[in-house]
Design an enzyme around this catalytic site. Structure first.
Site, PDB file in Angstrom:
ATOM      1  CD  GLU A 289     -48.234 -14.643 -28.378  1.00  0.00           C
ATOM      2  OE1 GLU A 289     -49.137 -13.806 -28.111  1.00  0.00           O
ATOM      3  OE2 GLU A 289     -48.350 -15.864 -28.255  1.00  0.00           O
TER       4      GLU A 289
ATOM      5  CD  GLU B 177     -32.560 -16.799 -24.748  1.00  0.00           C
ATOM      6  OE1 GLU B 177     -33.033 -16.368 -25.828  1.00  0.00           O
ATOM      7  OE2 GLU B 177     -32.740 -17.970 -24.372  1.00  0.00           O
TER       8      GLU B 177
ATOM      9  N   GLY C  14     -40.586 -20.309 -30.541  1.00  0.00           N
ATOM     10  CA  GLY C  14     -41.583 -19.241 -30.724  1.00  0.00           C
ATOM     11  C   GLY C  14     -42.267 -18.892 -29.419  1.00  0.00           C
ATOM     12  CG  LEU C  15     -41.715 -16.882 -25.017  1.00  0.00           C
ATOM     13  CD1 LEU C  15     -42.826 -17.737 -24.415  1.00  0.00           C
ATOM     14  CD2 LEU C  15     -40.537 -16.815 -24.028  1.00  0.00           C
TER      15      LEU C  15
HETATM   16  C1  FAD Z   1     -33.238 -10.321 -33.889  1.00  0.00           C
HETATM   17  C2  FAD Z   1     -34.156 -10.889 -32.855  1.00  0.00           C
HETATM   18  C3  FAD Z   1     -34.302 -12.264 -32.745  1.00  0.00           C
HETATM   19  C4  FAD Z   1     -35.202 -12.804 -31.814  1.00  0.00           C
HETATM   20  N1  FAD Z   1     -35.375 -14.166 -31.766  1.00  0.00           N
HETATM   21  C5  FAD Z   1     -36.392 -14.660 -30.984  1.00  0.00           C
HETATM   22  C6  FAD Z   1     -36.703 -16.064 -31.032  1.00  0.00           C
HETATM   23  O1  FAD Z   1     -36.058 -16.862 -31.710  1.00  0.00           O
HETATM   24  N2  FAD Z   1     -37.755 -16.503 -30.291  1.00  0.00           N
HETATM   25  C7  FAD Z   1     -38.510 -15.671 -29.510  1.00  0.00           C
HETATM   26  O2  FAD Z   1     -39.439 -16.136 -28.874  1.00  0.00           O
HETATM   27  N3  FAD Z   1     -38.212 -14.345 -29.424  1.00  0.00           N
HETATM   28  C8  FAD Z   1     -37.186 -13.821 -30.148  1.00  0.00           C
HETATM   29  N4  FAD Z   1     -36.892 -12.480 -30.096  1.00  0.00           N
HETATM   30  C9  FAD Z   1     -37.704 -11.603 -29.262  1.00  0.00           C
HETATM   31  C10 FAD Z   1     -36.974 -11.091 -28.034  1.00  0.00           C
HETATM   32  O3  FAD Z   1     -36.857 -12.117 -27.089  1.00  0.00           O
HETATM   33  C11 FAD Z   1     -37.780  -9.877 -27.522  1.00  0.00           C
HETATM   34  O4  FAD Z   1     -37.602  -8.833 -28.469  1.00  0.00           O
HETATM   35  C12 FAD Z   1     -37.320  -9.429 -26.157  1.00  0.00           C
HETATM   36  O5  FAD Z   1     -37.676 -10.377 -25.178  1.00  0.00           O
HETATM   37  C13 FAD Z   1     -37.934  -8.071 -25.765  1.00  0.00           C
HETATM   38  O6  FAD Z   1     -39.315  -8.092 -25.944  1.00  0.00           O
HETATM   39  P1  FAD Z   1     -40.018  -6.922 -26.794  1.00  0.00           P
HETATM   40  O7  FAD Z   1     -39.281  -6.755 -28.054  1.00  0.00           O
HETATM   41  O8  FAD Z   1     -41.465  -7.238 -26.858  1.00  0.00           O
HETATM   42  O9  FAD Z   1     -39.814  -5.611 -25.932  1.00  0.00           O
HETATM   43  P2  FAD Z   1     -40.744  -5.129 -24.733  1.00  0.00           P
HETATM   44  O10 FAD Z   1     -40.971  -6.232 -23.780  1.00  0.00           O
HETATM   45  O11 FAD Z   1     -41.922  -4.434 -25.300  1.00  0.00           O
HETATM   46  O12 FAD Z   1     -39.802  -4.046 -24.058  1.00  0.00           O
HETATM   47  C14 FAD Z   1     -39.627  -2.723 -24.576  1.00  0.00           C
HETATM   48  C15 FAD Z   1     -38.675  -1.995 -23.636  1.00  0.00           C
HETATM   49  O13 FAD Z   1     -39.261  -1.915 -22.331  1.00  0.00           O
HETATM   50  C16 FAD Z   1     -38.377  -2.471 -21.372  1.00  0.00           C
HETATM   51  N5  FAD Z   1     -39.150  -3.102 -20.325  1.00  0.00           N
HETATM   52  C17 FAD Z   1     -40.131  -4.034 -20.449  1.00  0.00           C
HETATM   53  N6  FAD Z   1     -40.603  -4.385 -19.241  1.00  0.00           N
HETATM   54  C18 FAD Z   1     -39.891  -3.649 -18.326  1.00  0.00           C
HETATM   55  C19 FAD Z   1     -39.905  -3.547 -16.899  1.00  0.00           C
HETATM   56  N7  FAD Z   1     -40.726  -4.290 -16.152  1.00  0.00           N
HETATM   57  N8  FAD Z   1     -39.053  -2.679 -16.307  1.00  0.00           N
HETATM   58  C20 FAD Z   1     -38.207  -1.948 -17.052  1.00  0.00           C
HETATM   59  N9  FAD Z   1     -38.155  -1.993 -18.395  1.00  0.00           N
HETATM   60  C21 FAD Z   1     -38.978  -2.831 -19.014  1.00  0.00           C
HETATM   61  C22 FAD Z   1     -37.543  -3.473 -22.144  1.00  0.00           C
HETATM   62  O14 FAD Z   1     -36.331  -3.752 -21.484  1.00  0.00           O
HETATM   63  C23 FAD Z   1     -37.340  -2.720 -23.461  1.00  0.00           C
HETATM   64  O15 FAD Z   1     -36.323  -1.790 -23.307  1.00  0.00           O
HETATM   65  C24 FAD Z   1     -35.950 -11.930 -30.983  1.00  0.00           C
HETATM   66  C25 FAD Z   1     -35.764 -10.551 -31.058  1.00  0.00           C
HETATM   67  C26 FAD Z   1     -34.881 -10.025 -31.979  1.00  0.00           C
HETATM   68  C27 FAD Z   1     -34.719  -8.534 -32.046  1.00  0.00           C
END
Ligand code: FAD
Length: 387
Positions: A132, A371, A129-130
């Site tokens: 949020e 990831e 759980g990382l």
């Molecule tokens: C099915 C599924 C399973 C998952 N399982 C886990 C899990 O087990 N544990 C866990 O902790 N998380 C989990 N996640 C979360 C996942 O790691 C995050 O969704 C991912 O890291 C992206 O974060 P976000 O969704 O908040 O998107 P955001 O960080 O809000 O990004 C939105 C968009 O902006 C872009 N963006 C953000 N910052 C920048 C930048 N600096 N420059 C350019 N573009 C940028 C991103 O690439 C993306 O296109 C899961 C997600 C899904 C969909």
């Protein structure tokens, strides 16, 4: 399903045997259940237990704690072969591995005994759980807090998108929480092991998804959730460092799932093109479609070489962060394209849920996000180039 897979010439007999064993399992046990699991968005309990009994789940972890003592290249092949048939089922092993890596690398002997063993023997399953609601890519900006009351850590906050959460066999969830402020003003983040059933730790709604449907994903809530001091993982303030240190391994594993989708898309497309006829000829005779499978095969081969190289570097104890990001980026983006093209080759049938290419389409999209999104991988790769 016949395969057109070409192994790199330097792979040994042992890796070929592992591939064979996993493929047999995936095709015999997973394939017949895939559509139902997708339809019901159900966690594959029986398959999870079978995969554990066969030693797939704990393959690269220490034998002392119930692991297989194997190499990471073998585990990449395990995930690749599982995902070739069903990427969502493969993710149960992938998400569990993330927790197993953190516990192996940073856990005390007592933590390994209590939390690692059951997620390697399959009696429980781990979650990480990382992420949020307001912090995904920007993981350093999480808001969940943990306060030490002199005896216990008391956690408050929320996590979302957590794979493997809320199952009937839920074990440890490793969560990141803010435990203070660093001298430079940034948040001090620590990791904690929170077992299912801890008072104040609850699951929210089950999230409905367009991909990874048989991988259960929940929101998690922590309200005055008190845990003993010995459930801090490693040192206080080391949480982000721990996560970043193992996330490159996670990227290789997500890349392995993408490679499975590439290979599955290729194998299914070839089979369909030989069988389906249009204008009095098999689809296989149309050059427009031949070019599609030629591209998928080329990308699968390149992704395989990149991923196996990254895994071999990890096995050798050499740095592999950039190779892992490049391999994850390449494999996941080409898996998405391959899944798209495989669906196109299947025409209208490709849109039907009963066809594996339809289900793989949603799964492939997830891999470009988890990831570290493609944008984040490009940032990491560019940073190393321009440093
Ligand atoms: C099915 C599924 C399973 C998952 N399982 C886990 C899990 O087990 N544990 C866990 O902790 N998380 C989990 N996640 C979360 C996942 O790691 C995050 O969704 C991912 O890291 C992206 O974060 P976000 O969704 O908040 O998107 P955001 O960080 O809000 O990004 C939105 C968009 O902006 C872009 N963006 C953000 N910052 C920048 C930048 N600096 N420059 C350019 N573009 C940028 C991103 O690439 C993306 O296109 C899961 C997600 C899904 C969909």
């Amino acid at each position: 399903m016949m395969t057109s897979l070409k192994q790199p010439h330097w792979l040994g007999e042992q890796h070929a045997m592992i591939r064979e064993a996993v493929r047999r399992f995936a095709e015999k046990e997973i394939a017949p259940q895939s559509e139902t699991l997708w339809e019901q968005e159900a966690f594959p309990y029986t398959l999870w237990r079978q995969a554990c009994e066969l030693g797939f789940t704990g393959l690269p972890y220490p034998e002392q704690f119930g692991g297989g003592g194997g190499d990471w290249l073998s585990f990449v092949i395990v995930l690749e072969e599982l995902a070739r048939v069903d990427c969502a089922v493969a993710n149960a092993l992938m998400a569990n591995a993330t927790v197993a890596s953190l516990l192996t690398n940073y856990g005390t002997s007592a933590q390994k005994e209590r939390f690692l063993k059951p997620i390697l023997d399959g009696t429980q399953i781990g979650a990480i759980g990382l992420s949020e609601p307001d912090a995904g890519s920007d993981a350093a900006n999480i808001a969940t807090r943990a306060r030490f009351d002199g005896e216990r850590w008391v956690i408050d906050g929320a996590k979302t998108f957590i794979s493997n959460s809320g199952t009937e066999i839920g074990g440890p969830t490793v969560i990141a929480a803010v435990t203070g402020t660093r001298p430079d003003g940034r948040k001090e983040i620590s990791n904690f092991v929170v077992p299912q059933g801890t008072p104040g730790f609850s699951k929210g709604r089950k999230l409905r998804k367009i991909g990874w449907r048989a991988s259960i994903t929940h929101e998690l809530f922590f309200e005055q959730c008190a845990i003993p001091a010995d459930q801090l993982l490693g040192e206080r303030g080391a949480g982000l460092r721990q996560t970043l240190a193992q996330i490159s391994t996670g990227r290789i594993l997500i890349g392995a799932l993408a490679l499975g989708i590439l290979q599955g898309s290729l194998d299914r497309s070839i089979a369909y093109m030989k069988e389906r006829r249009a204008f009095g000829r098999p689809l296989a005779e149309f050059q427009g479609l031949q070019f599609k499978v030629a591209d998928i095969a080329t990308h699968a081969h390149a992704a395989r070489l990149m991923l196996y190289d990254a895994a071999a570097l990890k096995d050798a104890g050499a740095p592999f962060d950039t190779q892992a990001s490049q391999a994850k980026l390449f494999a996941s983006e080409h898996a998405m394209t391959a899944a798209h093209q495989a669906l196109q080759i299947h025409g209208g049938y490709g849109v039907m849920a009963e066809f594996p290419v339809a289900r793989a389409f949603g799964d492939a999209k997830v891999l470009e996000i988890v990831e570290g999104t493609s944008e984040i991988q490009r940032m990491i790769i560019a940073r190393t180039l321009l440093a």
